[in-house]
Design a protein around this motif. Structure first.
Motif, short mmCIF file in Angstrom:
data_model
loop_
_atom_site.label_atom_id
_atom_site.label_comp_id
_atom_site.label_asym_id
_atom_site.label_seq_id
_atom_site.Cartn_x
_atom_site.Cartn_y
_atom_site.Cartn_z
N VAL A 1 -16.52 -23.15 -28.96
CA VAL A 1 -16.59 -24.64 -29.26
C VAL A 1 -17.21 -25.02 -30.65
O VAL A 1 -18.23 -24.16 -31.01
N TYR A 2 -16.61 -25.53 -31.61
CA TYR A 2 -17.28 -25.81 -32.86
C TYR A 2 -17.85 -27.28 -32.66
O TYR A 2 -16.90 -28.17 -32.19
N SER A 3 -19.03 -27.48 -32.84
CA SER A 3 -19.69 -28.90 -32.59
C SER A 3 -20.31 -29.44 -33.75
O SER A 3 -20.92 -28.57 -34.37
N ILE A 4 -20.18 -30.59 -34.21
CA ILE A 4 -20.71 -31.22 -35.49
C ILE A 4 -21.63 -32.45 -35.08
O ILE A 4 -21.27 -33.55 -34.42
N GLU A 5 -22.92 -32.21 -35.52
CA GLU A 5 -23.72 -33.57 -35.17
C GLU A 5 -24.39 -33.86 -36.64
O GLU A 5 -24.95 -33.00 -37.48
#
Ligand code: SAM
Length: 216
Positions: free
Chosen positions: A102-106
């Motif tokens: 999972v690649y997650s951007i915030e």
């Protein structure tokens, strides 16, 4: 909470086409403890089926919505998923239970930092969190089997469509910011044709910081 989520799935089935969530999605929701992702003063409310404040004007989504958005992605254990809007990291953890990576951007630095630390502390070694605007996706790791956007957009960002694998699925709330949006399922066929379907009216915090073209 799980009982309420299952009941809501039945009640909304005429709109979503989903009578019951997949067993692996329910298992992930059971395994990931929501109280570990919310501020101390919200822990008492962690198992209520509603969004909760996580600071910085942001929220962790209602568990039923987390279940629905996860279910429609039809995640396989070999899948690579992109998430835009890490927030607390709760949805990220659910995805990490089901996917290979999972690649997650915030976009909010402090939330990204906290989520990264929290997910590492919970031994989610298949997750990478990055602090930046997710409007343009994460080219370096594309294409993705599934993309989930957990903030409301006025339109589907073109880069995200490009970064979706043929045969992949994206779920994103699309509509007027601060009004009603529709949870929209985007399917890219093996021939890269795009098909979209509105599932449910929802209210999400806005996707901020993204690039807009202003007509002159
Ligand atoms: N899925 C999260 C969770 O489980 O806690 C909740 C996400 S919250 C509804 C939406 C998040 O999207 C917020 O944390 C917000 O800061 C983030 N966000 C808004 N615009 C963004 C953007 N352009 N790029 C990346 N993240 C963004």
């Amino acid at each position: 909470m799980i009982k309420t989520i299952k009941e809501m799935a039945q009640k909304t089935a005429k709109d979503t086409g989903i009578e019951a969530f997949k067993e692996n999605v329910i298992e992930a929701l059971t395994k990931v403890h929501r109280y570990k992702f919310v501020p101390d003063e919200q822990k008492i409310n962690a198992y209520h089926n509603r969004p909760l404040p996580i600071g910085y004007g942001q929220t962790v989504s209602q568990p039923y919505i987390v279940a629905l958005m996860t279910d429609v992605l039809e995640i396989d254990s070999r899948d690579v998923i992109l998430e835009i809007g890490t927030g607390s990291g709760y949805q990220t953890a659910i995805l990490a239970e089901l996917a290979n990576k999972v690649y997650s951007i915030e976009i909010i630095e402090e939330l990204a930092k906290q989520a990264k630390k929290r997910l590492k502390g919970l031994s989610y070694n298949n997750v990478k969190v990055k602090n930046r605007d997710g409007y343009n996706g994460w080219e370096e790791h594309a294409p993705f089997d599934g993309i989930i956007v957990t903030a409301a957009a006025t339109h589907i960002p073109p880069s995200l469509i490009e970064q979706l694998k043929p045969g992949g699925r994206m779920i994103i709330p699309v509509g007027e910011i601060y009004l009603v949006q529709y949870l929209t399922l985007v399917e890219k066929s093996k021939q890269s044709e795009i098909n979209t379907r509105q599932l449910l009216p929802v209210a999400f915090v806005p996707l901020t910081g993204c690039a807009f073209v202003v007509a002159n």
